[in-house]
Design a protein around this motif. Structure first.
Motif, mmCIF file in Angstrom:
data_model
loop_
_atom_site.group_PDB
_atom_site.id
_atom_site.type_symbol
_atom_site.label_atom_id
_atom_site.label_comp_id
_atom_site.label_asym_id
_atom_site.label_seq_id
_atom_site.Cartn_x
_atom_site.Cartn_y
_atom_site.Cartn_z
ATOM 1 N N TYR A 1 -0.305 -5.643 8.359
ATOM 2 C CA TYR A 1 0.913 -4.654 8.427
ATOM 3 C C TYR A 1 0.815 -3.849 9.794
ATOM 4 N N TRP A 2 1.809 -3.218 10.183
ATOM 5 C CA TRP A 2 1.665 -2.193 11.515
ATOM 6 C C TRP A 2 1.119 -0.768 10.863
ATOM 7 N N VAL A 3 -0.037 -0.521 11.428
ATOM 8 C CA VAL A 3 -0.520 0.825 11.083
ATOM 9 C C VAL A 3 0.058 1.790 12.346
ATOM 10 N N PHE A 4 0.628 2.943 12.027
ATOM 11 C CA PHE A 4 1.318 3.414 13.042
ATOM 12 C C PHE A 4 0.188 4.062 14.066
ATOM 13 N N GLU A 5 0.340 4.035 15.189
ATOM 14 C CA GLU A 5 -0.542 4.982 16.128
ATOM 15 C C GLU A 5 -0.743 6.298 15.626
#
Length: 381
Positions: free
Chosen positions: A172-176
């Protein structure tokens, strides 16, 4: 009702997994049920000691859940005769030292994975625990999730015929961390702190593949860091030195090929955060964390490739849902119960430090494959 107690020291309980899954949803849940039922009719009651570095965090968690025993001194805790089990959910870089201390103190071991930062250390831990006559277990939670239990049931029942291939998608997209807080801790992206998706996820894929499908004989991997700069918990930018994506091919005994993509830089377009599609001569299945769908050979439709016309088939509707057929408890709790019965009743248990060492081995060889750009065979331990 007779009640037996067992002392458990919980290291790393202030972290996300240690707190949420192991303390709240496993051990405290067992206590809320009155303890773990044993064969002799008694109930096993976990007496918990929270161990960590932050006195304030430990006190806050203890007060929140009505616990009174916590300590920042692991050595003193392990010296207590009322402690029989040490559990570790610390960051990977701190785990080996703590496990060695617990083994030296004569405590049974239950631990998150990876069990060590390299294979030599992982094997040494397993040998030390065996030599001390201690029971030991490694968390392999995905085996106890409803979707994979259904998948395992299909394999054991011969649903697939000859299994051909497995395709896994995880991530999944892990926020920066700059404009939205990251949902994973920053150490996950620093190699010096034991971060990286390969050391995190390849041990998971190893036990899923090994225990459901068969021994992993070889690995080919491509590893990369897609997002080179992230922001930590204090809002400070840092260089991401650990891999955040891995694309692996795993060769399994019997000629089965598994392809698994793992990424913290991917946006989800699937039903669950991890899914495995298994294709066999007699049927196929798609299993996630909770659900599992099947398509048998006799009900497989006959698609025809024609790029000049829009697709009219609803492919998802052509699959059948596998029923639960039982109530599934929290996977972490289920494995805790098995390990506790292993310790007090000597019930059989296969998810030990040796299984954990094989997971570390696969991660190590996956990284070697990526560095050298070649297929690596997996030798037996």
């Amino acid at each position: 009702m007779d009640r037996r107690t067992i002392g458990i020291a919980l290291g790393g309980v202030t972290g996300r997994m240690g707190y949420r899954q192991h303390l709240v949803r496993s051990l405290l849940a067992i206590r809320e049920e009155g303890g773990l039922p044993l064969r002799d009719g008694s109930r096993l009651w976990p007496e918990l000691v929270l161990v960590g570095r932050s006195e304030a965090k430990l006190r806050e968690i203890a007060e929140r859940h009505g616990l009174t025993d916590w300590s920042t001194d692991l050595t003193a805790t392990l010296a207590r005769p009322d402690i029989q089990i040490y559990f570790d959910a610390q960051v990977t870089s701190q785990r080996e030292k703590a496990l060695r201390m617990a083994i030296d103190a004569g405590k049974h071991i239950y631990t998150e994975k990876p069990i060590a930062e390299d294979l030599a250390a992982a094997v040494d831990l397993a040998r030390l625990a065996d030599g001390a006559g201690l029971k030991h277990g490694v968390v392999q939670d995905k085996l106890f999730l409803p979707g994979l239990r259904k998948l395992d049931r299909l394999v054991k029942g011969g649903f697939f015929g000859r299994i051909l291939s497995i395709r896994g998608e995880f991530g999944y997209w892990v926020f920066e961390g700059d404009w939205q807080p990251a949902q994973r801790p920053s150490w996950n992206y620093r190699a010096a702190d034991g971060g990286g998706i390969v050391v995190d996820m390849f041990p998971h894929w190893h036990y899923v593949l090994e225990q459901i499908f068969g021994r992993v004989n070889a690995v080919t991997a491509h590893v990369t860091t897609h997002v080179p700069t992230r922001w930590d918990e204090n809002g400070d930018a840092y260089e991401a030195t650990a891999d955040d994506a891995a694309y692996g091919i795993f060769e399994i005994e019997g000629g089965v090929v598994a392809q698994i993509n793992s990424s913290w830089a991917v946006r989800v377009y699937r039903d669950e955060l991890v899914e495995f599609q298994v294709d066999g001569t007699e049927g196929s299945a798609v299993a996630g964390l909770r659900n599992c769908r099947i398509q048998h050979r006799a009900t497989t439709p006959k698609p025809v490739w024609n790029p000049d016309l829009p697709a009219t088939e609803d492919f998802r509707s052509q699959w059948q849902v596998v029923p639960d057929n039982e109530e599934f408890d929290n996977g972490f709790k289920s494995q805790w119960e098995l390990f506790l019965r292993h310790v007090v009743e000597d019930e059989p248990y296969t998810w030990d430090l040796w299984a954990g060492a094989r997971g570390v081995q696969l991660a190590e060889l996956g990284l070697q494959s990526a560095r050298e750009g070649r297929r690596i065979e997996v030798p037996a331990l």
